[in-house]
Design a protein around this motif. Structure first.
Motif: not given
Length: 640
Positions: A216-235, A266-273
């Protein structure tokens, strides 16, 4: 009578101090800072406290990297004299900072701002400089910046790179989807990722790119410009404002705005957007960036109350995952134009792109110390080759490797926006040489060799090896003075200007003339004014070599002989040479050489000519000059 005697003493003291200052100046100008300091401080002891002497003392210590002493003398100069040049205020500030006195430095920084409004060091650049753009285009000439258009760029937009754990994330409109963005007729942006491998030769290779592994991150429209927390758990990422049915949401004017979302790994997949609470349907919020401690989120918005078209804001991330109120970063960063794409490096340097600050065209990349406890917060254009006449943005740097990425739509790219990698190394050269004795060409080890910059500051000091060699590693495009010195030798120096050719070796040999030859201390001829016996400044400068030798050899005893040419009456020349010999002796005594170490000081007039230029002879000035000389004979052979 007492008044006349007192006045005479004052005149003598003043004359002595003036002479010492002139001599100190000569040593200062020849980088002899230790000797200059001794003489300047002696003049101060005698009552001289001119701005010239006090600031020169500050400079001598400053150039020798003794910040504590430099601050002391600069402070004294500023306290005792008005209208001190701003240059000395600046050096005083630098000295204060060097010793950790930031509070006092800030006081003087404000004074300097008032006295030197528009100083380029205070504001990062001076808009009145006619060559400011030349400086921006050549800003990194002293560095080796290697830029590469990356192999995975496409004919469409690719930008906004972000590295985390050897994975490169970026936005791309390379999707094969049929739906396109009306602005540029390219497919909508999605977030992609690929693996980056560091090769043994220092280069990097890139794996195949694919859309981010997410629900549920990439949609039919624009997604860009990310930042990830130091623990790698939040984008955090940017997305078009959409409805729950994945349709674009418009405001009353028919505009779709950007919003920031976050996802959880979660389990190596980005979710819970989920959408962040400070988004709004009436304005855009995007381009997230995290502080190194992950306690602050920075973003770009065109919300009401800003300074320009788009401004950069910050918001606190609370421990319970709630957020504070967004704060505009103010006019230290924001302008009436566009400020975009913030990024904060590990050392808390703030990078962003802007078309509102002085630039080479469109968006340029800037850096700022706004997040540091630093008085100079004005943004600095990082210059070419990072910046160009086109849009340059989305800067990322790994401080440890000095490698990173930026994006640009410069015309030599593959698509409308491309990602460029860069690596930065400093352009360096070497200055090397051999020290020899001037008379015999014998190699000299143990010579102290100093590297001195254009301002006179001693940068480094080495000692020649057994083979007489020395080497300095230096910057490109600079001018350096090399000064060689050794006990019982006259200093030698030379100048080298380095080019911008990385790795070039510049050669500069040193030739030191011995002061002790057989049973004499040999210096350059000391000159007297016609028909006078007073010691001139240039003579004092040479006589300091005698003083150095006597100080290095405390058991040494000498005698002084002075000679004239044949011109003039024989008896008069005899008396004149004797006065000159005794003036020479008196100068040595004034420099704290004990009287018992000078056995005699005798003039011999024209009785010991070195050539056939006797009375009534037709000799050249050079031939007569040969006979006007002084000798310093060593009587004690046990020179310790």
């Amino acid at each position: 009578m007492k008044t006349k005697i007192l006045a005479f003493v004052i005149v003598l003291s003043s004359t002595f101090s003036f002479a010492q200052t002139k001599l100190a100046d000569k040593f200062f100008e020849n980088y002899g800072y230790v000797k200059a300091i001794e003489l300047y401080e002696k003049a101060v002891e005698k009552g001289t406290n001119s701005a010239h002497v006090l600031t020169r003392l500050g400079d001598a210590y400053y150039n020798n990297s003794n910040s504590e002493k430099a601050a002391y003398w600069y402070e004294k100069a500023l306290a005792e004299h008005k209208n001190i040049e701003a240059e000395y205020i600046y050096k005083y500030i630098q000295s204060l900072r060097s010793i950790g006195n930031y509070k006092e430095a800030d006081v003087w920084f404000k004074k300097l701002s008032e006295a030197q409004n528009g100083d380029s060091r205070l504001k990062g650049y001076n808009p009145d400089e006619v060559d400011i753009f030349d400086k921006l285009t050549s800003k990194n000439d002293d560095l080796i910046v290697q830029i590469e258009n990356l192999p995975f760029n496409t004919e469409n937009s690719d930008f906004g790179s972000y590295m985390f754990n050897n994975t490169l994330y970026f936005a791309s409109s390379s999707s094969s989807d049929s739906k396109v963005y009306n602005w540029n007729k390219e497919p909508f942006l999605d977030i992609f990722q690929l693996e980056v491998t560091d090769e043994d030769d220092g280069s990097q290779s890139y794996g195949a790119s694919s859309k981010i592994n997410a629900d549920g991150i990439n949609t039919d429209y624009h997604e860009a410009s990310i930042a990830i927390t130091n623990d790698g758990k939040t984008m955090y990422f940017t997305r078009d404002n959409t409805t729950k049915r994945n349709r674009l949401k418009y405001d009353k004017e028919g505009t779709t705005h950007l919003q920031i979302y976050k996802a959880t790994l979660v389990n190596d997949q980005w979710t819970d957007v989920e959408e962040l609470p400070f988004n709004d349907d009436l304005f855009s919020t995007g381009h997230p960036a995290l502080s190194p401690d992950n306690k602050t989120l920075y973003f770009v918005s065109d919300r009401d109350g800003g300074l320009g078209q788009t401004d950069i804001y910050s918001v606190t991330i609370n421990e319970d995952s709630t957020y504070g109120e967004p704060q505009n970063l103010g006019d230290d960063v924001n302008t009436e134009g566009r400020e975009m794409f913030p990024f904060i490096s590990d050392d808390n340097t703030f990078y962003f792109s802007s078309d509102g600050h002085l630039n080479l065209g469109l968006l340029d990349i800037f850096q700022s110390n706004i997040l540091k406890d630093d008085a100079t917060k004005a943004p600095i254009n990082i210059g070419a080759p990072f910046n160009s006449g086109y849009d340059d943005f989305a800067y990322f740097i790994n401080n440890e490797t000095q490698k990173g990425y930026f994006s640009s739509n410069r015309p030599e790219g593959k698509g409308s926006d491309d990602i460029y990698s860069y690596s930065v190394t400093e352009c360096r050269q070497q200055i090397t040489g051999i020290a020899r004795e001037k008379r015999t060409d014998i190699i000299l080890s143990g010579v102290t060799v100093q590297l001195i910059d254009e301002t006179g500051k001693i940068l480094e000091e080495v000692t020649t090896a057994a083979d007489g060699s020395y080497t300095f590693d230096v910057e490109c495009g600079k001018t350096y003075t090399i000064l060689g010195s050794k006990t019982d030798y006259v200093d030698d120096k030379g100048t080298i200007t380095t080019t911008n050719e990385n790795g070039k070796v510049n050669e500069l040999d040193l030739s030191l003339r011995p002061l002790i030859m057989d049973n004499q201390i040999v210096i350059n001829p000391i000159f007297f004014d016609f028909d006078k016996s007073n010691i001139r400044t240039d003579a004092e400068y040479e006589l300091e070599n005698i003083i150095d030798v006597l100080r290095k050899h405390p058991e040494m005893i000498i005698k002084i002989e002075s000679h004239t040419d044949s011109r003039g009456r024989d008896n008069y020349n005899l008396k004149l040479s004797d006065r000159r010999a005794k003036s020479t002796r008196d100068y040595l005594l004034s420099r704290d050489i004990s009287p018992e170490r000078i056995e005699s000081a005798i003039g011999f007039g024209e009785t010991q000519l070195l050539n056939d230029c006797g009375n009534n002879s037709k000799c050249s000035e050079e031939e007569h000059q040969l006979n006007r000389r002084s000798y310093f004979y060593i009587l004690d052979r046990d020179r310790k």
